[in-house]
Structure formats: structure tokens, C-alpha cells
Design an enzyme around this catalytic site. Structure first.
Site, PDB file in Angstrom:
ATOM      1  N   ASP A   1      20.345 -46.330  65.657  1.00  0.00           N
ATOM      2  CA  ASP A   1      21.354 -46.755  66.628  1.00  0.00           C
ATOM      3  C   ASP A   1      20.773 -47.255  67.944  1.00  0.00           C
ATOM      4  O   ASP A   1      21.476 -47.306  68.947  1.00  0.00           O
ATOM      5  CB  ASP A   1      22.316 -45.596  66.907  1.00  0.00           C
ATOM      6  CG  ASP A   1      21.631 -44.397  67.553  1.00  0.00           C
ATOM      7  OD1 ASP A   1      20.397 -44.273  67.440  1.00  0.00           O
ATOM      8  OD2 ASP A   1      22.333 -43.575  68.172  1.00  0.00           O
ATOM      9  N   GLU A   2      19.527 -47.668  67.940  1.00  0.00           N
ATOM     10  CA  GLU A   2      18.877 -47.993  69.208  1.00  0.00           C
ATOM     11  C   GLU A   2      17.767 -49.015  68.969  1.00  0.00           C
ATOM     12  O   GLU A   2      17.008 -48.913  68.013  1.00  0.00           O
ATOM     13  CB  GLU A   2      18.304 -46.704  69.796  1.00  0.00           C
ATOM     14  CG  GLU A   2      17.499 -46.842  71.046  1.00  0.00           C
ATOM     15  CD  GLU A   2      16.823 -45.529  71.437  1.00  0.00           C
ATOM     16  OE1 GLU A   2      16.125 -45.542  72.452  1.00  0.00           O
ATOM     17  OE2 GLU A   2      16.980 -44.516  70.717  1.00  0.00           O
TER      18      GLU A   2
END
Length: 356
Positions: free
Chosen positions: A105-106
Site C-alpha cells: 500500500d505504499e
């Protein structure tokens, strides 16, 4: 030398957001992802509603249940998280090949080559966040700056669904007032050592000499010395070569109306063509993917004799593929158009008769 422009994108409470998207009954509830309340596991992610009770990542599930007994405890669904992450990473790579994923998610994006006087980095970050929201129905926070450290710091400053820019005009004020525990890379152990040595914020860190910080933290001391000054020369590391370009859309409600679906296919074909044009590439395969209302994923691909790059060409092939895939009795929730087997563009326009 052109000033670097780095974006750090961090999805907001990613696992919990995916669960709430896929189960709307959870929306607005204190969602705790990781397992049953009685399990011996730990919390993977907690929604902001759950965080109000003191629940946070890496906390034992039993403790989370004590703090939030009425929480909605959900077992992790890594298949859904990985699938959504792949969508998000595909969006990033539709803007630049210089993408460095840090987790599901990053990621960091180096968009230096995309920035123009009429297209600042902050505007590009807005476009990326808009694409993520439209394609995944999830929010993301973004940080924009001239290096990775400051971009990551910025992405966490206005969560959730925030966009923050750190530039030369505001960097000093931000760093000087920043709590030492909010510096990326400063964990509990480091924070205790900092406090024991009178370092409570960025100004305290700034006032320490490089020698003092190396004495306290070894090799990390030099990095901390630089961080207090907003210095970070590390590059966005991407070893991936782009193999495909594509776009997906999830419908607000399940759809089985051909006219509405084909309007979306036209839109996706146009966006895909725009991205090919930006890359000066053309494609020799076109793929259409659908996800049914029962979450079954179906796809069909066509390999081409000659490469394509225009909106019309991509749509013509996608139209044929969709007609092969569709079942008029089965509504769909998602449709995607992807092109692959990329090569330098020849800009040859074709007709539908070249493919049948």
C-alpha cells in the site's frame, strides 16, 4: 540540474478500507483486521473509527478487543489486498516507470521528468489520487517534495485522504517543530535514546553535531544529522521494465447494460491510448478483463499482427473481446482494458477488419 520531484503515496488504513469497500455494511464502523477477537494474532490494520479507541497495528487482538469490544473483527484477506495493490501499482506505472514499492500500500514515484510549468508535481499527485479513487474506490494520502525522506514525511501529515507539499520555503519550519517520534525511521527504542539525551523535536536533533549523533546511533547518526536538515540523496529504485499499460474501472452498482459497459470500454481505451502516446509506445496484444457480480474474474486476449496505439484501434479490439466474454444474464462490477507486448510506436491506424 533539474530539481527532483518525488511523490510518496500511502494508502489510508489499506486493509480495513478494502474490507469496507467489499462489505459496505462495515463502512463507518470500528473495523479491526487481523483475525477473530479471541485469536492469538495481532492487528494488521484498524480503521480510524477503531483507532479512536486506542487500537493500532501490531497490537495483540486480545488487547484490541478489550479496548474496542464492539469492534468488527475481520480475518485478513490477502488475495483481495494483493489484487487491489496490483491495480494501484499499475496506476503508478501509467505515469512513470520510476516506481519503488515499499509494501502493498505504499510507494515512491520519481516524476521529475513529468513536471512542467503548467503541470506541477502537486497537480500530478492529485491526478494519481483521483485515478486511485475512481479505479479502486479507496482513498490515498500523498506527499510531494524534492527527496524521498521529505515526501514520506509529507504523506503522513494530513491523513486520511490528504495531500501535502514540503518545499524549500516551509521545510525548515516543519522539521524544527516536528516531534522526534514522527521522524520516519525513529522507532520506540531510538525515541527513548533521543529523550534520554534531550532530543524531543527536530530542533533538538538539528542542534546536535554529527559526531554526537554518530556516538549515540553509530552509522545511523549521519543519516539522522542529514534528516534534521532535510537532506536525502537516495534514489527511487525501480528494476521493473514496463510490459503493459492498462486501466480498470469498478462500477458503482453491478451492470449488465451493453451500452453503458461499452461507453466505459471507450473511455478506458482512450485513457490507455493517452498513456501509450506519452510513452511513445504501441502494443501487439489487447486484453479485456471483467469481474462479475459474484467476484469471478474473466479475461480474453488478442495478439495482433501489427501494433496499435490509437483510441479507435484499441476500442475496436476491446469491443470484439468484450462480446466474446459477455453473458447478458450476468451483471459485472468491473471492466478493464490492458495492452501489452509494447514496442516503439509506428502510429499506423488500423480498422476493425484487420483483426477479424
Amino acid at each position: 540540474m533539474t530539481e527532483r520531484r518525488i511523490i510518496h503515496i500511502d494508502m489510508d488504513y489499506f486493509f480495513a478500507q478494502v474490507e469496507m469497500r467489499d462489505n459496505p455494511k462495515l463502512k463507518g464502523k470500528p473495523v479491526i483486521v487481523g483475525g477473530k477477537a479471541s485469536s492469538r494474532g495481532v492487528v494488521s490494520t484498524a480503521s480510524y473509527e477503531a483507532r479512536k479507541y486506542g487500537v493500532h497495528s501490531a497490537m495483540p487482538m486480545s488487547q484490541a478487543h478489550k479496548l474496542c469490544p464492539n469492534g468488527y473483527f475481520v480475518t485478513s484477506n490477502f488475495g483481495a489486498y494483493r489484487e487491489t495493490s496490483a491495480q494501484i501499482m499499475s496506476i503508478f506505472r501509467s505515469y512513470t516507470d520510476k516506481v519503488e514499492p515499499m509494501s502493498l500500500d505504499e510507494a515512491y514515484l520519481d516524476i521529475t521528468e513529468l513536471v512542467r510549468p503548467d503541470l506541477p508535481a502537486s497537480k500530478i499527485a492529485q491526478y494519481i489520487r483521483k485515478d486511485i479513487l475512481e479505479q479502486t474506490h479507496l482513498t490515498a494520502s500523498a506527499g510531494v517534495s524534492y527527496n524521498k525522506f521529505l515526501a514520506k514525511l509529507a504523506s503522513g501529515m494530513n491523513k486520511p485522504d490528504g495531500l501535502t507539499v514540503i518545499d524549500y520555503q516551509n521545510v525548515h519550519d516543519i522539521l524544527m517543530t516536528l516531534d522526534i517520534g514522527d521522524f520516519p525511521g525513529v522507532g520506540k527504542a531510538s525515541k527513548k535514546v533521543m529523550h534520554d539525551n534531550g532530543i524531543f523535536n527536530g530542533r533538538d536533533l538539528y542542534e546536535k553535531t554529527e559526531f554526537e549523533l554518530i556516538r549515540l546511533f553509530g552509522k545511523r547518526g549521519r543519516g539522522l544529522y542529514n534528516k534534521a536538515r532535510g537532506i536525502d540523496h537516495s534514489e527511487v529504485k525501480s528494476s521493473r521494465v514496463r510490459k503493459s499499460v492498462g486501466t480498470e474501472r469498478t462500477f458503482a452498482t453491478d451492470v449488465n447494460d451493453d451500452e453503458e459497459i461499452l461507453r466505459k470500454v471507450w473511455e478506458l481505451s482512450g485513457k490507455t491510448a493517452e498513456r501509450l502516446n506519452k510513452l511513445q509506445k504501441s502494443a501487439k496484444t489487447v486484453t479485456v478483463k471483467i469481474k462479475t457480480y459474484q467476484f469471478e474474474t474473466l479475461s480474453k486476449q488478442m495478439s495482433l499482427r501489427d501494433s496499435v496505439s490509437s483510441e479507435e484501434d484499441i476500442y475496436n479490439i476491446a469491443y470484439l473481446l468484450y462480446n466474446d466474454l459477455k453473458d447478458p444474464d450476468v451483471p459485472i462490477r468491473l471492466i478493464g482494458v490492458t495492452v501489452g507486448n509494447l514496442e516503439q510506436s509506428t502510429n499506423k491506424n488500423m480498422t476493425i477488419y484487420d483483426f477479424i
